[in-house]
Design an enzyme around this catalytic site. Structure first.
Site, PDB file in Angstrom:
ATOM      1  N   GLN A 131     -14.379   2.378   2.522  1.00 47.43           N
ATOM      2  CA  GLN A 131     -14.113   2.116   1.354  1.00 47.43           C
ATOM      3  C   GLN A 131     -13.665   3.462   0.899  1.00 47.43           C
ATOM      4  O   GLN A 131     -14.398   4.464   0.407  1.00 47.43           O
ATOM      5  CB  GLN A 131     -14.804   1.372   1.137  1.00 47.43           C
ATOM      6  CG  GLN A 131     -14.344   0.787  -0.681  1.00 47.43           C
ATOM      7  CD  GLN A 131     -15.392  -0.274  -1.075  1.00 47.43           C
ATOM      8  OE1 GLN A 131     -16.193  -0.512  -0.929  1.00 47.43           O
ATOM      9  NE2 GLN A 131     -15.071  -0.626  -2.350  1.00 47.43           N
TER      10      GLN A 131
ATOM     11  N   ASP B   2       1.063  -1.260   0.060  1.00 44.79           N
ATOM     12  CA  ASP B   2       0.114  -0.122  -0.331  1.00 44.79           C
ATOM     13  C   ASP B   2       0.711   1.357   0.276  1.00 44.79           C
ATOM     14  O   ASP B   2       1.905   1.078   0.990  1.00 44.79           O
ATOM     15  CB  ASP B   2      -1.240   0.134   1.327  1.00 44.79           C
ATOM     16  CG  ASP B   2      -1.849   1.223   1.237  1.00 44.79           C
ATOM     17  OD1 ASP B   2      -1.991   2.244   0.390  1.00 44.79           O
ATOM     18  OD2 ASP B   2      -3.214   0.403   1.594  1.00 44.79           O
ATOM     19  N   ILE B   3       0.794   2.232  -0.733  1.00 42.83           N
ATOM     20  CA  ILE B   3       1.442   3.621  -1.060  1.00 42.83           C
ATOM     21  C   ILE B   3       1.020   4.149   0.307  1.00 42.83           C
ATOM     22  O   ILE B   3       1.675   4.920   0.348  1.00 42.83           O
ATOM     23  CB  ILE B   3       1.285   4.267  -1.914  1.00 42.83           C
ATOM     24  CG1 ILE B   3       0.029   4.677  -2.618  1.00 42.83           C
ATOM     25  CG2 ILE B   3       1.709   3.697  -3.365  1.00 42.83           C
ATOM     26  CD1 ILE B   3       0.134   5.008  -3.683  1.00 42.83           C
TER      27      ILE B   3
ATOM     28  N   HIS C 224     -10.798  -4.749  -2.563  1.00 37.85           N
ATOM     29  CA  HIS C 224      -9.859  -5.437  -2.322  1.00 37.85           C
ATOM     30  C   HIS C 224      -9.125  -5.936  -0.373  1.00 37.85           C
ATOM     31  O   HIS C 224     -10.287  -5.440   0.207  1.00 37.85           O
ATOM     32  CB  HIS C 224      -8.253  -4.250  -2.121  1.00 37.85           C
ATOM     33  CG  HIS C 224      -8.954  -2.998  -1.513  1.00 37.85           C
ATOM     34  ND1 HIS C 224      -9.677  -1.718  -1.973  1.00 37.85           N
ATOM     35  CD2 HIS C 224      -8.347  -2.013  -0.627  1.00 37.85           C
ATOM     36  CE1 HIS C 224     -10.130  -0.924  -1.563  1.00 37.85           C
ATOM     37  NE2 HIS C 224      -9.354  -0.822  -0.684  1.00 37.85           N
TER      38      HIS C 224
ATOM     39  N   HIS D 204      -7.329  -5.791   2.595  1.00 35.18           N
ATOM     40  CA  HIS D 204      -5.732  -5.109   2.868  1.00 35.18           C
ATOM     41  C   HIS D 204      -5.231  -6.441   4.109  1.00 35.18           C
ATOM     42  O   HIS D 204      -6.010  -7.245   5.103  1.00 35.18           O
ATOM     43  CB  HIS D 204      -5.643  -4.553   4.673  1.00 35.18           C
ATOM     44  CG  HIS D 204      -6.449  -3.048   3.576  1.00 35.18           C
ATOM     45  ND1 HIS D 204      -6.091  -1.600   2.612  1.00 35.18           N
ATOM     46  CD2 HIS D 204      -8.203  -2.976   3.034  1.00 35.18           C
ATOM     47  CE1 HIS D 204      -6.547  -0.636   2.699  1.00 35.18           C
ATOM     48  NE2 HIS D 204      -8.058  -1.018   2.855  1.00 35.18           N
TER      49      HIS D 204
ATOM     50  N   ASN E   4     -13.332  -3.827   3.473  1.00 28.75           N
ATOM     51  CA  ASN E   4     -14.111  -2.392   3.600  1.00 28.75           C
ATOM     52  C   ASN E   4     -15.233  -2.266   2.236  1.00 28.75           C
ATOM     53  O   ASN E   4     -14.362  -2.466   1.228  1.00 28.75           O
ATOM     54  CB  ASN E   4     -13.776  -0.835   3.497  1.00 28.75           C
ATOM     55  CG  ASN E   4     -12.251  -1.424   4.819  1.00 28.75           C
ATOM     56  OD1 ASN E   4     -12.967  -1.716   6.049  1.00 28.75           O
ATOM     57  ND2 ASN E   4     -11.475  -0.313   4.855  1.00 28.75           N
TER      58      ASN E   4
END
Length: 136
Positions: free
Chosen positions: A93, A30-31, A99, A101, A86
């Site tokens: 979300q 994750d960025i 996606h 996490h 989410n």
């Protein structure tokens, strides 16, 4: 979807730091991570949320999430892992491509994925249970 950023990342149109990939999913860091090693499991086909995704693809994505969690635990030395997904803006979300996490947890991290336990309304839950059973 042509304008979905996660579709573009999952399908290699936008560069990312990838840690796993197969024909169905891509896993990236994750960025904007909650903690060191926070990863995202991205299905390559678009579904906005859990209500839209194919059951087999969702199952595969969760199996991959478990494998990634195990590898991250070994690689980072974290003491635990949150695996979460989410659905809807009200649930947190922000990108509307399903996606998962995978968030390594450390004693001193500041990720706040906790809530204060509430109390049950048994009458209301009984009503909801009947409605859920009718749908299932």
């Amino acid at each position: 979807m042509s304008d979905c950023i996660f579709c573009k990342i999952a399908n290699g149109q936008i560069p990312s730091t990838s840690i796993y990939e197969d024909d169905k999913v891509k896993v990236i860091f994750d960025i904007s991570p909650a903690t060191l090693g926070h990863a995202l499991v991205l299905p390559k086909s678009h579904a906005a949320n859990v209500f839209e995704i194919d059951d087999e693809l969702l199952a595969h994505a969760h199996i991959v999430a478990k494998k990634v969690a195990t590898a991250l635990k070994e690689a980072t030395g974290c003491k635990g892992v949150n695996i979460l997904q989410n659905n809807g803006e009200v649930a947190g979300q922000s990108v509307f491509h399903l996606h998962i996490h995978v968030i390594p947890r450390y004693d001193d991290d500041d990720a706040h994925i906790k809530w204060t336990p509430g109390t049950q309304d048994t009458e209301k839950l009984a009503e909801i249970a009947e409605k859920v059973k009718a749908v299932l």
